[in-house]
Design a protein around this motif. Structure first.
Motif, PDB file in Angstrom:
ATOM      1  N   GLN A 118       0.823  -1.219   0.000  1.00 42.65           N
ATOM      2  CA  GLN A 118       0.000   0.000   0.000  1.00 42.65           C
ATOM      3  C   GLN A 118       0.854   1.265   0.000  1.00 42.65           C
ATOM      4  OE1 GLN A 118      -0.730  -2.638   1.903  1.00 42.65           O
ATOM      5  NE2 GLN A 118      -2.837  -3.189   1.409  1.00 42.65           N
ATOM      6  N   PHE A 119       2.016   1.208   0.657  1.00 40.68           N
ATOM      7  CA  PHE A 119       2.846   2.403   0.768  1.00 40.68           C
ATOM      8  C   PHE A 119       4.328   2.032   0.655  1.00 40.68           C
ATOM      9  CE2 PHE A 119      -1.062   3.304   3.087  1.00 40.68           C
ATOM     10  CZ  PHE A 119      -1.450   4.494   2.501  1.00 40.68           C
ATOM     11  N   THR A 120       5.125   3.025   0.256  1.00 37.18           N
ATOM     12  CA  THR A 120       6.569   2.864   0.103  1.00 37.18           C
ATOM     13  C   THR A 120       7.256   4.070   0.726  1.00 37.18           C
ATOM     14  OG1 THR A 120       6.187   1.753  -2.023  1.00 37.18           O
ATOM     15  CG2 THR A 120       8.432   2.499  -1.575  1.00 37.18           C
ATOM     16  N   ILE A 121       8.427   3.845   1.333  1.00 35.34           N
ATOM     17  CA  ILE A 121       9.233   4.950   1.864  1.00 35.34           C
ATOM     18  C   ILE A 121      10.641   4.819   1.289  1.00 35.34           C
ATOM     19  CG2 ILE A 121      10.123   6.111   3.916  1.00 35.34           C
ATOM     20  CD1 ILE A 121       7.831   4.905   5.503  1.00 35.34           C
ATOM     21  N   SER A 122      11.102   5.877   0.651  1.00 33.24           N
ATOM     22  CA  SER A 122      12.437   5.861   0.060  1.00 33.24           C
ATOM     23  C   SER A 122      13.494   6.113   1.127  1.00 33.24           C
ATOM     24  CB  SER A 122      12.548   6.928  -1.025  1.00 33.24           C
ATOM     25  OG  SER A 122      12.652   8.224  -0.442  1.00 33.24           O
ATOM     26  N   ARG A 123      14.744   5.859   0.781  1.00 35.87           N
ATOM     27  CA  ARG A 123      15.838   6.117   1.721  1.00 35.87           C
ATOM     28  C   ARG A 123      15.962   7.596   2.052  1.00 35.87           C
ATOM     29  NH1 ARG A 123      19.883   2.949   3.108  1.00 35.87           N
ATOM     30  NH2 ARG A 123      21.550   4.453   2.566  1.00 35.87           N
ATOM     31  N   GLY A 124      15.460   8.438   1.167  1.00 39.69           N
ATOM     32  CA  GLY A 124      15.456   9.865   1.442  1.00 39.69           C
ATOM     33  C   GLY A 124      14.300  10.323   2.312  1.00 39.69           C
ATOM     34  N   GLY A 125      13.416   9.393   2.701  1.00 41.40           N
ATOM     35  CA  GLY A 125      12.300   9.727   3.578  1.00 41.40           C
ATOM     36  C   GLY A 125      11.047  10.176   2.854  1.00 41.40           C
ATOM     37  N   TYR A 126      10.996   9.971   1.525  1.00 35.00           N
ATOM     38  CA  TYR A 126       9.780  10.311   0.783  1.00 35.00           C
ATOM     39  C   TYR A 126       8.763   9.188   0.917  1.00 35.00           C
ATOM     40  CZ  TYR A 126      12.337  14.183  -1.284  1.00 35.00           C
ATOM     41  OH  TYR A 126      13.053  15.347  -1.459  1.00 35.00           O
ATOM     42  N   MET A 127       7.533   9.556   1.263  1.00 31.17           N
ATOM     43  CA  MET A 127       6.444   8.598   1.390  1.00 31.17           C
ATOM     44  C   MET A 127       5.634   8.574   0.096  1.00 31.17           C
ATOM     45  SD  MET A 127       5.136   9.372   5.288  1.00 31.17           S
ATOM     46  CE  MET A 127       5.535  11.131   5.299  1.00 31.17           C
ATOM     47  N   LEU A 128       5.311   7.384  -0.380  1.00 30.87           N
ATOM     48  CA  LEU A 128       4.601   7.243  -1.648  1.00 30.87           C
ATOM     49  C   LEU A 128       3.465   6.236  -1.512  1.00 30.87           C
ATOM     50  CD1 LEU A 128       8.025   6.779  -2.361  1.00 30.87           C
ATOM     51  CD2 LEU A 128       7.094   7.873  -4.389  1.00 30.87           C
ATOM     52  N   GLU A 129       2.387   6.538  -2.190  1.00 31.65           N
ATOM     53  CA  GLU A 129       1.306   5.563  -2.316  1.00 31.65           C
ATOM     54  C   GLU A 129       1.799   4.433  -3.213  1.00 31.65           C
ATOM     55  OE1 GLU A 129      -3.461   5.839  -3.156  1.00 31.65           O
ATOM     56  OE2 GLU A 129      -2.134   7.004  -4.453  1.00 31.65           O
ATOM     57  N   GLY A 130       1.508   3.186  -2.832  1.00 28.47           N
ATOM     58  CA  GLY A 130       1.895   2.048  -3.654  1.00 28.47           C
ATOM     59  C   GLY A 130       0.733   1.599  -4.511  1.00 28.47           C
ATOM     60  N   ARG A 131      -0.122   0.747  -3.961  1.00 29.41           N
ATOM     61  CA  ARG A 131      -1.307   0.314  -4.700  1.00 29.41           C
ATOM     62  C   ARG A 131      -2.318   1.453  -4.792  1.00 29.41           C
ATOM     63  NH1 ARG A 131      -3.671  -5.645  -5.183  1.00 29.41           N
ATOM     64  NH2 ARG A 131      -1.552  -5.722  -6.008  1.00 29.41           N
ATOM     65  N   HIS A 132      -2.932   1.600  -5.958  1.00 34.01           N
ATOM     66  CA  HIS A 132      -3.907   2.657  -6.182  1.00 34.01           C
ATOM     67  C   HIS A 132      -5.016   2.630  -5.121  1.00 34.01           C
ATOM     68  CE1 HIS A 132      -2.040   2.889 -10.169  1.00 34.01           C
ATOM     69  NE2 HIS A 132      -2.685   4.026 -10.371  1.00 34.01           N
ATOM     70  N   GLN A 133      -5.479   3.805  -4.751  1.00 31.43           N
ATOM     71  CA  GLN A 133      -6.590   4.065  -3.832  1.00 31.43           C
ATOM     72  C   GLN A 133      -6.235   3.819  -2.368  1.00 31.43           C
ATOM     73  OE1 GLN A 133     -10.607   2.780  -5.016  1.00 31.43           O
ATOM     74  NE2 GLN A 133      -9.776   2.166  -7.015  1.00 31.43           N
ATOM     75  N   SER A 134      -4.964   3.497  -2.067  1.00 31.48           N
ATOM     76  CA  SER A 134      -4.598   3.232  -0.675  1.00 31.48           C
ATOM     77  C   SER A 134      -4.726   4.477   0.193  1.00 31.48           C
ATOM     78  CB  SER A 134      -3.166   2.694  -0.606  1.00 31.48           C
ATOM     79  OG  SER A 134      -3.064   1.427  -1.212  1.00 31.48           O
ATOM     80  N   ILE A 135      -4.385   5.643  -0.350  1.00 29.55           N
ATOM     81  CA  ILE A 135      -4.523   6.880   0.420  1.00 29.55           C
ATOM     82  C   ILE A 135      -5.988   7.172   0.713  1.00 29.55           C
ATOM     83  CG2 ILE A 135      -4.256   9.390   0.361  1.00 29.55           C
ATOM     84  CD1 ILE A 135      -1.664   8.998  -1.171  1.00 29.55           C
ATOM     85  N   ASP A 136      -6.823   7.132  -0.320  1.00 28.01           N
ATOM     86  CA  ASP A 136      -8.241   7.440  -0.139  1.00 28.01           C
ATOM     87  C   ASP A 136      -8.888   6.496   0.864  1.00 28.01           C
ATOM     88  OD1 ASP A 136      -8.073   9.535  -1.900  1.00 28.01           O
ATOM     89  OD2 ASP A 136      -8.900   8.425  -3.604  1.00 28.01           O
ATOM     90  N   ALA A 137      -8.532   5.211   0.794  1.00 28.38           N
ATOM     91  CA  ALA A 137      -9.105   4.235   1.729  1.00 28.38           C
ATOM     92  C   ALA A 137      -8.708   4.556   3.160  1.00 28.38           C
ATOM     93  CB  ALA A 137      -8.656   2.828   1.353  1.00 28.38           C
ATOM     94  N   ALA A 138      -7.426   4.877   3.358  1.00 23.95           N
ATOM     95  CA  ALA A 138      -6.967   5.185   4.711  1.00 23.95           C
ATOM     96  C   ALA A 138      -7.589   6.470   5.241  1.00 23.95           C
ATOM     97  CB  ALA A 138      -5.445   5.277   4.729  1.00 23.95           C
ATOM     98  N   ARG A 139      -7.822   7.434   4.360  1.00 25.77           N
ATOM     99  CA  ARG A 139      -8.414   8.696   4.816  1.00 25.77           C
ATOM    100  C   ARG A 139      -9.844   8.500   5.296  1.00 25.77           C
ATOM    101  NH1 ARG A 139      -5.853  13.791   1.530  1.00 25.77           N
ATOM    102  NH2 ARG A 139      -6.683  14.845   3.350  1.00 25.77           N
ATOM    103  N   THR A 140     -10.557   7.514   4.756  1.00 25.34           N
ATOM    104  CA  THR A 140     -11.909   7.246   5.259  1.00 25.34           C
ATOM    105  C   THR A 140     -11.869   6.609   6.638  1.00 25.34           C
ATOM    106  OG1 THR A 140     -12.139   4.979   4.400  1.00 25.34           O
ATOM    107  CG2 THR A 140     -12.650   6.783   2.882  1.00 25.34           C
ATOM    108  N   GLY A 141     -10.824   5.831   6.900  1.00 24.01           N
ATOM    109  CA  GLY A 141     -10.694   5.166   8.189  1.00 24.01           C
ATOM    110  C   GLY A 141     -11.464   3.878   8.317  1.00 24.01           C
ATOM    111  N   ASN A 142     -12.276   3.533   7.338  1.00 29.76           N
ATOM    112  CA  ASN A 142     -13.058   2.296   7.455  1.00 29.76           C
ATOM    113  C   ASN A 142     -13.055   1.472   6.174  1.00 29.76           C
ATOM    114  OD1 ASN A 142     -14.768   3.806   5.817  1.00 29.76           O
ATOM    115  ND2 ASN A 142     -16.170   4.324   7.496  1.00 29.76           N
ATOM    116  N   GLN A 143     -12.122   1.757   5.260  1.00 30.17           N
ATOM    117  CA  GLN A 143     -11.953   0.950   4.060  1.00 30.17           C
ATOM    118  C   GLN A 143     -10.476   0.593   3.913  1.00 30.17           C
ATOM    119  OE1 GLN A 143     -13.720   3.674   1.133  1.00 30.17           O
ATOM    120  NE2 GLN A 143     -15.403   2.232   0.891  1.00 30.17           N
ATOM    121  N   HIS A 144     -10.239  -0.504   3.216  1.00 34.08           N
ATOM    122  CA  HIS A 144      -8.878  -1.005   3.092  1.00 34.08           C
ATOM    123  C   HIS A 144      -8.682  -1.595   1.700  1.00 34.08           C
ATOM    124  CE1 HIS A 144      -5.150  -3.065   3.830  1.00 34.08           C
ATOM    125  NE2 HIS A 144      -5.679  -4.266   3.874  1.00 34.08           N
TER     126      HIS A 144
END
Length: 364
Positions: A118-144
């Protein structure tokens, strides 16, 4: 659907992000304001803002090969991975975006519909969405969004890939700090206890997320709890394949909880099945893994006058630490004195009662 994952194939990547295709691998007594006996309870006293996470659109991801599966349930834990790729010195945003594209391409080449995590973190500390819609799902708090990062646990876990190989070196400070920030936000959104952060190896036969990063998971749990504004007891993770006194304690406590089973200090499939049955009985995800949430439900407070299996667990732990007590299941004056001495040695109140804080010191 995603094909089965061959973890050995996923354990190594090519080193350069801009060139060869990469293969993703890897890999609470009430304390302060937290009642850890309440699964799903919102834990934070500090509202955390949405962190800066690059969306799939921002790093120019391909469209998924078929629609991702959006589950109407919350995940119950976070699983930490490392990519087992080179520890590159390029810490730029461009490198992070290139990394994300390379992971996705390698997963699609394997026949997957999208990036597995769902998410990736680079060695430089950049956070990235991995699988599509992972951010939106987490922002709702009740979808995955169902991922493909840990076979058998993709419906109940959020996967975070950390760029690099952390078998003998630690992740850069920026990457670790980003991991703390992302985990804390996900815990807030999904009501995941800060203690429910695990390594890939806790669930499958893999070295992921590397010995050094795995050894930092207890500190990661504490750091995430601090970010959330709560205090937690961090218990040791106990799982299939382990042996020793801690496993004996699990087995004694399973017997005390009516699950039966032998007490031999070997965490085999039989013990795992009993743990899963106990977890189901108390409303926890039956994963056969004794983490903090399971320990909190499994232990029993024992004191002078108590008898049977939970007392034997305490006595066996004390005996293994050099205290001259009989492992007879009878909590008498000798056991009480040994508990008091042990508590004093650990900086605990020496009341002679084996409660949660004494238990965590015993099994740790």
């Amino acid at each position: 659907m995603n094909p089965p994952v061959n973890r050995r194939d996923l354990l190594r990547w090519g080193a350069a992000c801009a060139g060869p295709t990469l293969l993703a691998s890897c890999g609470l007594t009430k304390v302060a304001v937290l009642n850890h006996d309440t699964p799903g309870h919102r834990l934070n006293t500090l509202a955390l803002a949405f962190p800066s996470i690059a969306t799939t659109a921002l790093w120019k991801a391909q469209a998924p090969k078929e629609p991702v599966t959006l589950l109407a349930t919350r995940p119950t834990r976070i699983i930490v991975h490392h990519t087992a790729s080179a520890n590159v010195s390029d810490l730029s945003q461009a490198q992070a975006y290139s990394l994300a594209r390379s992971i996705q391409q390698s997963h699609i080449d394997r026949g997957w519909i999208d990036s597995g995590q769902q998410f990736t973190i680079s060695r430089g500390g950049y956070m990235l969405e991995g699988r599509h819609q992972s951010i939106d799902a987490a922002r709702t708090g009740n979808q995955h969004v169902r991922g493909a990062h840990c076979e058998g646990f993709n419906d109940v876990s959020v996967g975070i890939e950390n760029e690099g190989t952390y078998t003998s070196v630690a992740p850069p400070t920026a990457q670790y700090n980003a991991l703390v920030q992302l985990c804390a936000w996900l815990c807030q959104q999904y009501s995941i206890p800060a203690t429910e952060l695990y390594g890939h190896r806790d669930f499958l036969n893999t070295s992921c997320p590397g010995d050094v990063l795995y050894a930092r998971l207890p500190q990661l749990r504490r750091d995430v709890a601090a970010r959330l504004g709560v205090n937690v007891r961090v218990w040791p993770t106990t799982r299939t394949g382990q042996t020793g006194e801690r496993v004996r304690s699990v087995q004694f406590l399973l017997r005390a909880r009516g699950q039966g089973g032998s007490v031999d200090g070997n965490y085999g499939s039989g013990t795992g099945s009993l743990v899963s049955a106990f977890q189901t009985s108390v409303g926890l995800t039956p994963d056969a893994l004794v983490g903090s949430a399971t320990w909190e439900k499994l232990i029993l407070t024992v004191r002078r006058g108590n008898t049977e299996d939970a007392v034997q667990a305490v006595q066996s732990q004390l005996r293994s630490r050099g205290f001259a007590v009989a492992v007879d299941g009878v909590f008498g004056a000798g056991t009480e004195s040994a508990v008091q001495s042990f508590q004093s040695s650990q900086g605990l109140g020496a009341d002679g009662i084996a409660g949660p804080n004494t238990w965590v010191a015993l099994v740790s």
